[in-house]
Enzyme design. Structure first.
Site, PDB file in Angstrom:
ATOM      1  N   GLU A  94       0.821  -1.213   0.000  1.00 56.37           N
ATOM      2  CA  GLU A  94       0.000   0.000   0.000  1.00 56.37           C
ATOM      3  C   GLU A  94       0.852   1.259   0.000  1.00 56.37           C
ATOM      4  O   GLU A  94       1.931   1.294   0.588  1.00 56.37           O
ATOM      5  CB  GLU A  94      -0.862   0.041   1.260  1.00 56.37           C
ATOM      6  CG  GLU A  94      -1.803  -1.102   1.377  1.00 56.37           C
ATOM      7  CD  GLU A  94      -2.577  -1.056   2.689  1.00 56.37           C
ATOM      8  OE1 GLU A  94      -3.377  -1.944   2.914  1.00 56.37           O
ATOM      9  OE2 GLU A  94      -2.351  -0.119   3.483  1.00 56.37           O
ATOM     10  N   CYS A 107       3.016   8.188   2.010  1.00 55.79           N
ATOM     11  CA  CYS A 107       3.328   7.205   3.040  1.00 55.79           C
ATOM     12  C   CYS A 107       3.640   5.906   2.301  1.00 55.79           C
ATOM     13  O   CYS A 107       2.763   5.315   1.665  1.00 55.79           O
ATOM     14  CB  CYS A 107       2.101   7.057   3.934  1.00 55.79           C
ATOM     15  SG  CYS A 107       2.312   5.885   5.262  1.00 55.79           S
ATOM     16  N   CYS A 114       4.923  -7.593   7.712  1.00 55.62           N
ATOM     17  CA  CYS A 114       5.865  -7.139   8.741  1.00 55.62           C
ATOM     18  C   CYS A 114       6.012  -8.242   9.766  1.00 55.62           C
ATOM     19  O   CYS A 114       5.058  -8.950  10.081  1.00 55.62           O
ATOM     20  CB  CYS A 114       5.342  -5.865   9.417  1.00 55.62           C
ATOM     21  SG  CYS A 114       6.505  -5.141  10.596  1.00 55.62           S
ATOM     22  N   CYS A 118       3.279  -5.800  16.232  1.00 58.23           N
ATOM     23  CA  CYS A 118       2.756  -4.836  17.204  1.00 58.23           C
ATOM     24  C   CYS A 118       1.249  -5.086  17.316  1.00 58.23           C
ATOM     25  O   CYS A 118       0.569  -5.289  16.300  1.00 58.23           O
ATOM     26  CB  CYS A 118       3.036  -3.405  16.764  1.00 58.23           C
ATOM     27  SG  CYS A 118       4.804  -3.049  16.639  1.00 58.23           S
ATOM     28  N   CYS A 121      -1.542  -3.138  15.176  1.00 58.47           N
ATOM     29  CA  CYS A 121      -1.227  -2.805  13.785  1.00 58.47           C
ATOM     30  C   CYS A 121      -1.728  -3.880  12.821  1.00 58.47           C
ATOM     31  O   CYS A 121      -1.471  -5.068  13.011  1.00 58.47           O
ATOM     32  CB  CYS A 121       0.283  -2.628  13.631  1.00 58.47           C
ATOM     33  SG  CYS A 121       0.788  -2.318  11.933  1.00 58.47           S
ATOM     34  N   CYS A 332      -2.045   1.802   8.260  1.00 59.58           N
ATOM     35  CA  CYS A 332      -1.087   0.746   7.996  1.00 59.58           C
ATOM     36  C   CYS A 332      -1.705  -0.631   7.736  1.00 59.58           C
ATOM     37  O   CYS A 332      -2.288  -1.250   8.613  1.00 59.58           O
ATOM     38  CB  CYS A 332      -0.188   0.688   9.234  1.00 59.58           C
ATOM     39  SG  CYS A 332       1.327  -0.156   8.977  1.00 59.58           S
TER      40      CYS A 332
HETATM   41  N1  SAH Z   1       7.570  -0.252  11.369  1.00 61.63           N
HETATM   42  C1  SAH Z   1       7.707   1.172  11.398  1.00 61.63           C
HETATM   43  C2  SAH Z   1       7.085   1.834  10.218  1.00 61.63           C
HETATM   44  C3  SAH Z   1       5.615   1.491  10.018  1.00 61.63           C
HETATM   45  S1  SAH Z   1       4.634   2.852  10.362  1.00 61.63           S
HETATM   46  C4  SAH Z   1       7.166   1.717  12.688  1.00 61.63           C
HETATM   47  O1  SAH Z   1       6.460   0.987  13.381  1.00 61.63           O
HETATM   48  O2  SAH Z   1       7.464   2.839  13.041  1.00 61.63           O
HETATM   49  C5  SAH Z   1       3.974   2.414  11.802  1.00 61.63           C
HETATM   50  C6  SAH Z   1       3.175   3.535  12.374  1.00 61.63           C
HETATM   51  O3  SAH Z   1       1.815   3.313  11.987  1.00 61.63           O
HETATM   52  C7  SAH Z   1       3.237   3.451  13.871  1.00 61.63           C
HETATM   53  O4  SAH Z   1       4.068   4.414  14.427  1.00 61.63           O
HETATM   54  C8  SAH Z   1       1.848   3.765  14.255  1.00 61.63           C
HETATM   55  O5  SAH Z   1       1.832   5.108  14.600  1.00 61.63           O
HETATM   56  C9  SAH Z   1       1.008   3.638  13.040  1.00 61.63           C
HETATM   57  N2  SAH Z   1      -0.031   2.652  13.275  1.00 61.63           N
HETATM   58  C10 SAH Z   1      -0.034   1.323  13.110  1.00 61.63           C
HETATM   59  N3  SAH Z   1      -1.222   0.802  13.424  1.00 61.63           N
HETATM   60  C11 SAH Z   1      -1.983   1.828  13.804  1.00 61.63           C
HETATM   61  C12 SAH Z   1      -3.332   1.942  14.237  1.00 61.63           C
HETATM   62  N4  SAH Z   1      -4.116   0.880  14.346  1.00 61.63           N
HETATM   63  N5  SAH Z   1      -3.780   3.165  14.531  1.00 61.63           N
HETATM   64  C13 SAH Z   1      -2.983   4.253  14.422  1.00 61.63           C
HETATM   65  N6  SAH Z   1      -1.718   4.202  14.009  1.00 61.63           N
HETATM   66  C14 SAH Z   1      -1.222   3.011  13.705  1.00 61.63           C
END
Ligand code: SAH
Length: 357
Positions: A94, A107, A114, A118, A121, A332
């Site tokens: 994406e 973005c 991944c 987390c 996510c 994400c």
């Molecule tokens: N792996 C890297 C880059 C991916 S971006 C990292 O984690 O920094 C990841 C970002 O997407 C995270 O910082 C988080 O802010 C955001 N993210 C992921 N899932 C999310 C969700 N359910 N709601 C809001 N932000 C989310």
């Protein structure tokens, strides 16, 4: 066949000039190809109409300019656009384009899936498929510039799918492609790499002489809590990540997703502010996008504002990230997950998008 889009601009130009000379042309003929790669891209050698037809045919026989197949696009009422690209092996990634005044932030994804899992996510939930190649990461920027009308990035954030620091070998070359005046020519300060805190990657980014920005996904101000939300904390504990941020050559941004009742209490704000003060970080509070996060609820806007005030009052700069594109699931991993489940996007009332930088 050499893929020109997997090379840094310096290497691509070197190869092209050598090629021109080897075929009895002047070296500058090779240089003439360069703007068509990234700055003013075209889809194929045939479209490089400022070059002689015979030379274009020679190029097409020796080099490739692979495209990414655009499978789906969604557009939000606020102008945010989300794209799903299909790779040659069937993997999907994406890219989101977010207009904001004069700015156009892309973005971009650095991996298909991944490995980090987390808990909030959507990308983490789908697991890891593979690293993306240079031309697949930078190619997202190129493909949007090839649309009619083109979308040109002024800012880039590595906040799409994947962990860029786990694919550093490609990402470091992508940074060069994006920043180089012979590449996309985007200022280093307009390019942000976001990481959960992979230490070798942070060090490597700090060693780059350009002013690329670092964003750290902190999400919890103590090891106990961070451990529960981000399994990677076992390998790279919070204290080490904070030390790396303090040593980083330039200003760092903390990202902090607000999880209702989990990490949004007053004492969390105090702990987070203390960490931010230690490394003079800027704090970005992110409203949770519930789409990817089974078992979590968003913190209310009022409670986020209060949390922000507490941090600001302790002398730390803080911003609440705007929610954008509420009618498309642009957080994400969500578009890909949606297509896998074959479900329509959630309704605007229930779907809040995560905005970036
Ligand atoms: N792996 C890297 C880059 C991916 S971006 C990292 O984690 O920094 C990841 C970002 O997407 C995270 O910082 C988080 O802010 C955001 N993210 C992921 N899932 C999310 C969700 N359910 N709601 C809001 N932000 C989310």
């Amino acid at each position: 066949m050499l893929n020109l889009l997997d090379l840094t601009p310096t290497d691509a130009e070197f190869a092209l000039r050598e090629f021109a000379v080897a075929h009895g042309d002047a070296a500058y003929r090779g240089s003439q190809v360069m703007p068509h790669l990234w700055a003013k891209p075209v889809g194929s050698f045939g479209e490089m109409t400022d070059l002689p037809a015979a030379f274009r045919e020679l190029l097409a026989a020796h080099f490739t300019l692979p495209r990414l197949a655009l499978e789906t696009e969604q557009q939000s009422t606020d102008g945010t656009r989300k794209f799903l690209f299909r790779m040659h092996d069937g993997q999907a990634i994406e890219t989101v384009a977010i207009p904001d005044g004069e700015r156009m932030t892309f973005c971009i994804s650095s991996q298909a899936g991944c490995a980090l899992q987390c808990s909030f996510c959507a990308t983490g939930a789908m697991g890891f498929a593979r690293n993306l190649a240079v031309h697949e990461i930078a190619g997202q920027v190129r493909e949007l510039a090839l649309l009619n009308p083109p979308i040109r990035a002024t800012n880039i954030v590595f906040m799409g799918m994947g962990e860029p620091m786990m694919n550093w070998k490609a990402v470091t070359d992508v940074l060069t492609v994006l920043n180089d005046p012979k590449g996309c020519g985007i200022g280093a300060r307009h390019i942000t790499v976001s990481t959960v805190g992979i230490l070798p990657g942070i060090v490597a980014l700090g060693e780059r002489k350009e002013q690329f920005r670092l964003a750290l996904s902190i999400h919890a101000p103590s090891d106990d809590l961070r451990q529960k939300l981000m399994p990677v904390n076992t390998k790279y504990p919070l204290a080490d990540v904070i030390d790396a941020a303090a040593e980083f050559a330039r200003r760092v941004t903390f990202e902090y997703v607000m999880l209702g009742g989990v990490n949004d209490q007053a004492h969390h704000a105090d702990q987070l502010a203390a960490l931010a003060r230690r490394c003079k970080a800027f704090v970005n509070l992110i409203p949770l996008h519930p789409g990817g996060a089974l078992g979590f609820t968003p913190t209310s806007p009022e409670a986020i504002a209060k949390f922000a005030r507490k941090i600001r009052n302790s002398g730390v700069e803080v911003a609440i990230r705007k929610s954008r594109g509420i009618d498309i699931a642009a957080a994400c991993g969500q578009l890909r997950v949606e297509r896998q489940r074959r479900r329509p996007p959630a309704s605007p009332e229930h779907d809040r998008e995560v905005d970036v930088a």
